[in-house]
Structure formats: C-alpha cells, structure tokens
Design a protein around this motif. Structure first.
Motif, mmCIF file in Angstrom:
data_model
loop_
_atom_site.group_PDB
_atom_site.id
_atom_site.type_symbol
_atom_site.label_atom_id
_atom_site.label_comp_id
_atom_site.label_asym_id
_atom_site.label_seq_id
_atom_site.Cartn_x
_atom_site.Cartn_y
_atom_site.Cartn_z
ATOM 1 N N ARG A 111 0.842 -1.361 -0.103
ATOM 2 C CA ARG A 111 0.127 0.073 0.092
ATOM 3 C C ARG A 111 0.979 1.099 0.134
ATOM 4 N NH1 ARG A 111 -4.015 -1.652 4.836
ATOM 5 N NH2 ARG A 111 -4.884 0.428 4.639
ATOM 6 N N GLN A 112 0.447 2.149 -0.383
ATOM 7 C CA GLN A 112 0.953 3.646 -0.669
ATOM 8 C C GLN A 112 2.312 3.545 -1.329
ATOM 9 O OE1 GLN A 112 1.645 5.113 3.430
ATOM 10 N NE2 GLN A 112 -0.680 5.470 3.469
ATOM 11 N N TYR A 113 2.224 2.748 -2.401
ATOM 12 C CA TYR A 113 3.313 2.783 -3.404
ATOM 13 C C TYR A 113 3.048 3.846 -4.617
ATOM 14 C CZ TYR A 113 6.345 1.319 -7.080
ATOM 15 O OH TYR A 113 7.333 1.179 -8.065
ATOM 16 N N TRP A 114 1.730 3.806 -5.089
ATOM 17 C CA TRP A 114 1.371 4.946 -6.224
ATOM 18 C C TRP A 114 0.994 5.965 -5.900
ATOM 19 C CZ3 TRP A 114 -2.115 0.135 -7.736
ATOM 20 C CH2 TRP A 114 -1.373 -0.771 -8.362
ATOM 21 N N HIS A 115 1.361 7.167 -6.634
ATOM 22 C CA HIS A 115 0.920 8.478 -6.053
ATOM 23 C C HIS A 115 -0.728 8.651 -6.658
ATOM 24 C CE1 HIS A 115 0.281 12.901 -6.930
ATOM 25 N NE2 HIS A 115 0.251 12.864 -5.621
ATOM 26 N N GLN A 121 -1.493 8.795 -1.361
ATOM 27 C CA GLN A 121 -0.883 7.571 -1.975
ATOM 28 C C GLN A 121 -2.229 6.739 -2.029
ATOM 29 O OE1 GLN A 121 1.944 9.411 -3.086
ATOM 30 N NE2 GLN A 121 2.850 7.264 -3.024
ATOM 31 N N ASP A 122 -1.800 5.484 -2.906
ATOM 32 C CA ASP A 122 -2.898 4.561 -2.856
ATOM 33 C C ASP A 122 -3.198 3.752 -1.678
ATOM 34 O OD1 ASP A 122 -1.689 1.505 -3.165
ATOM 35 O OD2 ASP A 122 -0.379 2.905 -3.902
ATOM 36 N N GLN A 123 -4.164 3.003 -1.605
ATOM 37 C CA GLN A 123 -4.536 1.978 -0.466
ATOM 38 C C GLN A 123 -4.792 0.707 -0.999
ATOM 39 O OE1 GLN A 123 -3.967 2.204 2.851
ATOM 40 N NE2 GLN A 123 -3.521 4.576 2.803
ATOM 41 N N ASP A 205 -8.533 11.628 2.617
ATOM 42 C CA ASP A 205 -8.026 11.520 1.407
ATOM 43 C C ASP A 205 -8.943 11.468 0.286
ATOM 44 O OD1 ASP A 205 -5.559 11.355 2.397
ATOM 45 O OD2 ASP A 205 -5.434 9.040 2.494
ATOM 46 N N THR A 209 -8.591 13.617 -3.333
ATOM 47 C CA THR A 209 -8.489 12.823 -4.624
ATOM 48 C C THR A 209 -10.040 12.905 -5.386
ATOM 49 O OG1 THR A 209 -9.154 10.875 -3.672
ATOM 50 C CG2 THR A 209 -6.933 11.164 -3.844
ATOM 51 N N GLY A 341 2.395 5.376 -11.517
ATOM 52 C CA GLY A 341 2.300 5.849 -10.187
ATOM 53 C C GLY A 341 3.557 6.496 -9.711
ATOM 54 N N LYS A 342 4.640 6.373 -10.490
ATOM 55 C CA LYS A 342 5.592 7.061 -9.820
ATOM 56 C C LYS A 342 6.514 8.279 -10.706
ATOM 57 C CE LYS A 342 7.281 5.077 -6.859
ATOM 58 N NZ LYS A 342 7.047 5.119 -5.360
#
Length: 368
Positions: A111-115, A121-123, A205, A209, A341-342
């Motif tokens: 989790r929280q790797y992609w912005h 960040q993602d969940q 969040d 978004t 996502g990066k």
C-alpha cells in the motif's frame, strides 16, 4: 493417486452487492461456450459480437467459461490468504517486488506505492504471480495452494484468454490462431495472475482525490481478465465523456483489451479508459478483493500491426509509432510498469483533469 482434498483455509465472504441505483454500463454478454461450436457460422457471429463490443465499449462480459461458481469462490478464498495475518509484515517484505527497477509486479506491491493525487498515495495491496507458479518462491501460507493457483492460471490462459484471442483474430479476418500464437504459456513472457485488495480510505484522502482510487488509464497488455466481484468501484469512460459503473454478474468474467492489442490491431481494438473510485455508500466500509489475469504477448513479440488483415486493409491502420520504432512486448510492459504511479505527470486539461506522460515516444494519458 492424487489427493481429492484441498488445504483448509478460511472462507472469504464478500460484501453484499450495492442496493444503490448507479449509472451502469450496458455491456455485451458473450457466451464463451459458443466459441467451441463446430459450426463456423456460430463462431463468426460470436466474433462479430466481440469485435463490436471491443470497438464500442472496450469492455464485455463472458459467461459459461468452464469453471463453476464454487471453483471461483475457492479462488477468492485463496486470494484473501495473501493479505491475511497468515503472511505477516516481515514475510511480505521478503516477497515485495522491486517494481521500478525491474518493471515487474511479481510479488507484493505494498500500500501507498502509487501516487494518486494531491499528495495522496494508494491504499491498494497486490500480489502478482507469474502464470508459471513455480518460477519464483512464494510466502509459506501460499505454498500448499500453488497447485490450485496454477490450475487457475492454466484455466484462464487456455479456456478464457485463448478463445477470446481467437474471436478477436476472426474480427480482424485473420486465421483464428494468429493472436494465440503470440501468447504461449511456456514462452518467456509476463502474463500473470494478480490478487488485489483495496482498503477504505480516510475522508480527508477522499476529498483530496475527489473519490478517485486509481486514475483513469488504459491497461498495458493485450487482454485483461477480471473475475466479477460484488463491490462496485470500477468505471469506464464512455465515448460521450460519461463515467459508467461496471455491474457485478455472478460467475461472469469482465474482459477488456489494452495498449498492446491496440498496437497489434492497428488501432482497430481501442483500449477503454477505466478507473477505480470509492464504492457507493452501502459498501464504503468494506475491502474490495480482486482476482485478475493480465495477459501480454510473448516477450519477443514486436508490437506492429497485422498488415495482412483484410479488415485493416479496408478500414486503415492507425499507428502510435512507426513500425521501425515499435517496442517489443517486454520493452513496452517493463517501461509502463516502471513508470506507473511514480512519474511526474503533466496536466493538459483542467476541465477533465487529464494528465500525460511520454513512454517510449508514446503519449500515455491519465484521467481523474
């Protein structure tokens, strides 16, 4: 004689489907059993339906795919094990994918790797498994389940993907096996299963978004296979600019084509932009468990159009790059996976919140 029993694991009970009236997409339902009909007229009509669905909506359902609802239910039980306490945080670290460096999702994506947007960040937690489940090591809790996971990979590849590829080839008026030949099960390639779990987010969040969990995008590969599940969150962008929800159908599979199929079909099969958003109010406190098969052509396949297609000769070919500059499937897949996502996206439309990045000379768009 092989054992008739399977390892005992907790049963995953999905949330009830939403009672809200949403703006559902009207998708074609393809009876995949007809793909085996010996009558070429029946297969030709089915191919016409698949081609029409792929060109207009970009998404369609398949039913009668050869597995029972109970078999698919068992696979969701297995998918949930991946994210359960049976695999603790330390073991997850051991099997975490080095995505940006390798261009591969094999293993865990934490989790929280992609912005997503505005610093959020993602969940979403995922675990990806190559179609050859013996290619890599897996967490201890998954090892007794690998024969079943391997069976799912083979079923999806041969009994779902290959029939769909034959129908797509017929839609291009090519020999039925033209696309199947590019998707060997034993050949070097990146087609894989993915277990995916979306976790609820904070109200803050969601506000930042505008309730978007994954921005609108097209998929990387040729065909995406999604086993239908009841939590409503997936939307597709229609040609009229309206987002519509994908409805759950019991024991159905949702199919869509991706960038690589667009390249191979000379733009005849256009991938549809889709996104994931916060579920409706009666499902917002639940996790969303997904079961996917992401199909890509074999690594060495160069993503150039089938110029010999009679259909393409009539309607014309749309290219995103010159044939001499066409990437291989491996090059395109790794480049897009590494970037997703990066990277810093460039806004091109504030009205629709469209952002762009350039990968291998190709403009890739993301939609909020």
């Amino acid at each position: 004689m092989p054992s008739l029993t399977v390892p005992q694991i907790p049963h995953y009970t999905p949330p009830p489907r939403t009672k809200e009236e949403l703006h559902w997409a009207d998708l074609a339902i393809i009876d995949l059993a007809k793909a085996q009909d010996p009558d070429p007229v029946v297969r030709s009509e089915l191919a016409r339906q698949v081609a029409e669905a792929s060109k207009t909506q970009g998404f369609f359902y398949v039913v009668n795919h050869g597995w029972s609802a109970a078999q698919v239910e068992r696979m969701f039980d297995i998918a949930d094990v991946v994210f359960s306490p049976a695999v603790d945080a330390e073991e997850k670290k051991v099997y975490t994918a080095n995505i940006k460096q390798t261009g591969s999702y094999q293993g865990y994506k934490p989790r929280q790797y992609w912005h997503i947007d505005n610093g959020v960040q993602d969940q979403v937690e995922t675990y990806s498994i190559h179609r050859d489940v013996t290619m890599r090591q897996h967490p201890q809790a998954l090892r007794p389940l690998l024969p079943e996971i391997g069976a799912l990979a083979r079923h999806t590849h041969f009994d779902v993907l290959h029939p769909v590829l034959r129908l797509l080839a017929l839609g291009l008026e090519l020999p039925e096996d033209s696309l199947v030949k590019l998707h060997g099960f034993e050949a070097p390639g990146a087609s894989h299963l993915r277990f995916m779990k979306y976790h609820p987010r904070s109200p803050e969040d969601e506000l930042k978004t505008k309730n978007v969990w994954l921005k609108g995008h097209t998929d990387i590969g040729t065909v995406t296979v999604l086993y239908s599940q009841p939590v409503s969150a997936l939307q597709i962008l229609g040609k009229d600019g309206t987002w519509r929800w994908i409805k759950h159908i019991e024991n159905a599979i949702v199919i869509n084509t991706g960038d690589s199929m667009e390249f191979l079909s000379g733009g005849f099969y256009q991938p549809t932009i889709h996104r994931v958003v916060q579920p409706p109010a009666d499902q917002q406190n639940h996790t969303r468990l997904g079961l996917f098969y992401f199909a890509l052509a074999d690594f060495e396949v160069r993503l150039v159009p089938f110029e010999e297609s009679p259909m393409l000769k009539r309607v014309g070919i749309t290219r995103r790059f010159e044939d001499k500059d066409a990437p291989t499937q491996e090059e395109w897949g790794r480049a897009r996976t590494s970037a997703y996502g990066k990277t810093q996206l460039k806004a091109t439309s504030e009205e629709r919140k469209v952002e762009e990045e350039v990968i291998g000379g190709v403009i890739v768009r993301h939609y909020s």
